[in-house]
Design a protein around this motif. Structure first.
Motif, PDB file in Angstrom:
ATOM      1  N   UNK A  22       0.809  -1.223   0.000  1.00  0.00           N
ATOM      2  CA  UNK A  22       0.000   0.000   0.000  1.00  0.00           C
ATOM      3  C   UNK A  22       0.837   1.265   0.000  1.00  0.00           C
ATOM      4  N   UNK A  23       2.137   1.132  -0.114  1.00  0.00           N
ATOM      5  CA  UNK A  23       3.044   2.279  -0.032  1.00  0.00           C
ATOM      6  C   UNK A  23       3.507   2.700  -1.428  1.00  0.00           C
ATOM      7  N   UNK A  24       3.444   3.979  -1.703  1.00  0.00           N
ATOM      8  CA  UNK A  24       3.983   4.524  -2.952  1.00  0.00           C
ATOM      9  C   UNK A  24       5.233   5.312  -2.593  1.00  0.00           C
ATOM     10  N   UNK A  25       6.366   4.734  -2.883  1.00  0.00           N
ATOM     11  CA  UNK A  25       7.634   5.374  -2.546  1.00  0.00           C
ATOM     12  C   UNK A  25       8.051   6.401  -3.585  1.00  0.00           C
ATOM     13  N   UNK A  26       9.007   7.207  -3.211  1.00  0.00           N
ATOM     14  CA  UNK A  26       9.541   8.233  -4.108  1.00  0.00           C
ATOM     15  C   UNK A  26      10.381   7.595  -5.220  1.00  0.00           C
ATOM     16  N   UNK A  27      10.623   8.347  -6.259  1.00  0.00           N
ATOM     17  CA  UNK A  27      11.440   7.889  -7.378  1.00  0.00           C
ATOM     18  C   UNK A  27      12.804   7.435  -6.867  1.00  0.00           C
TER      19      UNK A  27
END
Length: 67
Positions: A22-27
């Motif tokens: 469920x986590x959207x990490x940074x580039x």
């Protein structure tokens, strides 16, 4: 253009599978799934990131689809 960073250490975020998926990490961010013992690479867009180490479940799915 490539950006390089000269750092003395790397800190990986970590969490269980529910947290990881469920986590959207940074580039360019890397996280560790503590339940599956796998690493995910993030691009800032894909929720859950992209697993770069296959889990046993993924291996089983591929094996069954080939059979």
């Amino acid at each position: 253009m490539t950006t390089y960073a000269n750092v003395g250490h790397i800190l990986l975020k970590r969490g269980n599978t529910v947290q990881s998926t469920n986590y959207t990490g940074a580039l360019g961010e890397i996280t560790f799934d503590t339940d599956l013992n796998t690493v995910r690479v993030h691009n800032g867009n894909v929720v859950g990131g992209i697993a770069i180490l296959a889990t046993q479940s993924q291996i089983d799915t591929l094996t069954n689809s080939i059979s």
